[in-house]
Design a protein around this motif. Structure first.
Motif, mmCIF file in Angstrom:
data_model
loop_
_atom_site.group_PDB
_atom_site.id
_atom_site.type_symbol
_atom_site.label_atom_id
_atom_site.label_comp_id
_atom_site.label_asym_id
_atom_site.label_seq_id
_atom_site.Cartn_x
_atom_site.Cartn_y
_atom_site.Cartn_z
ATOM 1 N N ASP A 157 9.872 -8.887 6.147
ATOM 2 C CA ASP A 157 9.283 -7.955 7.319
ATOM 3 C C ASP A 157 8.224 -7.017 7.052
ATOM 4 O O ASP A 157 8.774 -5.971 6.170
ATOM 5 N N PRO A 158 7.069 -6.580 6.969
ATOM 6 C CA PRO A 158 6.723 -5.238 6.689
ATOM 7 C C PRO A 158 7.210 -4.320 7.428
ATOM 8 O O PRO A 158 7.771 -4.285 8.922
ATOM 9 N N GLY A 159 7.923 -3.461 6.248
ATOM 10 C CA GLY A 159 8.367 -1.607 6.748
ATOM 11 C C GLY A 159 7.269 -1.262 7.178
ATOM 12 O O GLY A 159 7.537 -0.075 8.603
ATOM 13 N N SER A 160 5.729 -1.820 7.487
ATOM 14 C CA SER A 160 4.942 -0.624 8.067
ATOM 15 C C SER A 160 3.612 -1.557 7.933
ATOM 16 O O SER A 160 3.488 -1.987 6.804
ATOM 17 N N LEU A 161 2.314 -1.431 8.350
ATOM 18 C CA LEU A 161 1.407 -1.433 8.871
ATOM 19 C C LEU A 161 0.313 -0.532 8.168
ATOM 20 O O LEU A 161 -1.116 -0.184 8.479
ATOM 21 N N ARG A 162 1.270 0.485 8.363
ATOM 22 C CA ARG A 162 0.044 1.811 7.603
ATOM 23 C C ARG A 162 0.685 2.225 6.634
ATOM 24 O O ARG A 162 1.755 2.077 5.589
ATOM 25 N N MET A 163 0.358 2.458 5.756
ATOM 26 C CA MET A 163 0.258 2.520 3.741
ATOM 27 C C MET A 163 0.111 4.115 3.588
ATOM 28 O O MET A 163 -1.251 4.816 3.907
ATOM 29 N N LEU A 164 0.404 4.270 2.155
ATOM 30 C CA LEU A 164 0.144 5.966 1.155
ATOM 31 C C LEU A 164 -0.994 5.302 0.044
ATOM 32 O O LEU A 164 -1.356 4.046 -0.331
ATOM 33 N N GLN A 165 -1.934 6.148 0.346
ATOM 34 C CA GLN A 165 -2.623 5.478 -0.754
ATOM 35 C C GLN A 165 -2.116 5.881 -2.395
ATOM 36 O O GLN A 165 -1.555 7.244 -2.542
ATOM 37 N N PRO A 166 -1.881 4.863 -3.134
ATOM 38 C CA PRO A 166 -1.158 4.675 -3.813
ATOM 39 C C PRO A 166 -1.153 6.119 -5.194
ATOM 40 O O PRO A 166 -0.736 6.340 -6.498
ATOM 41 N N VAL A 167 -2.556 6.458 -5.157
ATOM 42 C CA VAL A 167 -2.595 7.664 -5.956
ATOM 43 C C VAL A 167 -3.575 8.530 -5.508
ATOM 44 O O VAL A 167 -4.602 8.321 -5.009
ATOM 45 N N PRO A 168 -3.355 9.969 -6.302
ATOM 46 C CA PRO A 168 -4.572 11.048 -5.699
ATOM 47 C C PRO A 168 -5.702 10.741 -6.292
ATOM 48 O O PRO A 168 -5.511 11.027 -7.228
ATOM 49 N N GLY A 169 -6.688 11.764 -5.929
ATOM 50 C CA GLY A 169 -7.737 11.498 -7.053
ATOM 51 C C GLY A 169 -8.717 11.099 -5.384
ATOM 52 O O GLY A 169 -8.972 10.361 -4.363
#
Length: 290
Positions: A157-169
């Motif tokens: 089960d996906p914990g979220s369908l909103r994500m973090l940007q994996p790296v700043p930049g």
């Protein structure tokens, strides 16, 4: 003289009501493949995401596109199919096949709007465009391996369908760009490029399970995560990998570091998001829709 007892019918009826409530609650729990999650931003174009309302049902309907299962999110009061639209899709309409418990299968048309992505011209080492026989054979092996990974469908089960940007930049390459390497057209860009110094930590965009790591000819050091029900993410050109296949990771957990491996013009992260085997725009999954 026979002694009379009060009727126990009401007790039986009460027990039946309680049992029905328990069964309904259990069914609802089973039927929540992705419950009460914030959905990605809708953009129903090639490389985008369509959100298709499926109506209410105790058990989540099943949906598929061209025979490929589609992620369904929601609650018994209302279900939504979260449909990835392939970058190669033409404007028009595609049919989503829906199967709900106790009902005949039905087809729901999904409108696909027009879109025009920009063009990007890049200069790379000649050997990364005109492949030697050995490199071509390697790429073909890796292409078959990638096809198996892309076909992953798990009951996670996906914990979220909103994500973090994996790296700043800075975003140095947008999704969908029509790419021309050394004046030779190639496939559109299936991810988001984020420029960052070599060694910058790369984190998981969402909780999931590592399903593949490896060194690929074009993608360089790569990590694939499975977030459940056809939602996958890929992280490429890493200088190092901090996880292995089978690991489970939380959103924000370090999985590697930015690098310049594979076919690149400089250090950056290539990040891809996939739904029902289609690369879709990662920006749609970021807070505010990117």
């Amino acid at each position: 003289m026979m002694r009379s007892f009060p009727s126990c019918g009401w007790r039986i009826r009460l027990a039946r009501v309680r049992l029905a409530c328990v069964l309904a609650a259990a069914a609802a729990c089973v039927a929540l493949p992705v419950a009460a999650l914030e959905l990605p931003r809708e953009r129903a174009v090639a490389g985008g995401v369509a959100l298709v309302e499926l109506g209410s049902a105790l058990v989540a309907p099943q949906a598929s596109l061209d025979g490929v299962p589609v992620l369904v999110a929601g609650r018994p009061g209302g279900w939504t199919a979260v449909v990835g639209i392939a970058l190669e899709a033409e404007p028009g309409s595609v049919d989503l096949e829906v199967r709900a418990e106790g009902e005949p299968p039905r087809r729901v048309p999904v409108a696909v709007g027009p879109v025009r992505y920009a063009e990007q011209r890049l200069k790379v080492a000649p050997g990364k465009v005109d492949l030697s026989p050995a490199d071509l054979a390697r790429h073909e092996r890796e292409r078959l391996r990638s096809a198996e990974i892309v076909a992953t469908w798990s009951t996670l089960d996906p914990g979220s369908l909103r994500m973090l940007q994996p790296v700043p930049g800075r975003r140095s390459g947008s999704f969908g760009l029509r790419r021309v390497f050394n004046d030779q057209p190639r496939k559109p860009h299936g991810g988001m490029d984020i420029a960052a110094p070599t060694g910058t930590p790369v984190v998981a965009a969402a909780a999931g399970r590592v399903i593949d790591t490896g060194d690929y000819f074009f993608n360089g050091n790569t990590v694939w995560l499975d977030h459940g029900r056809g939602l996958l993410t890929m992280y490429c050109h890493l200088s190092s990998i901090a996880v292995k296949a089978g690991d489970t990771v939380k959103a924000g957990a370090r999985i590697g570091a930015v690098g310049a491996t594979g076919r690149v013009t400089g250090p950056h992260l290539h990040w891809s998001v996939m739904l029902n085997r289609s690369m879709v725009d990662p920006a749609l999954f970021l807070p505010g829709g990117g």
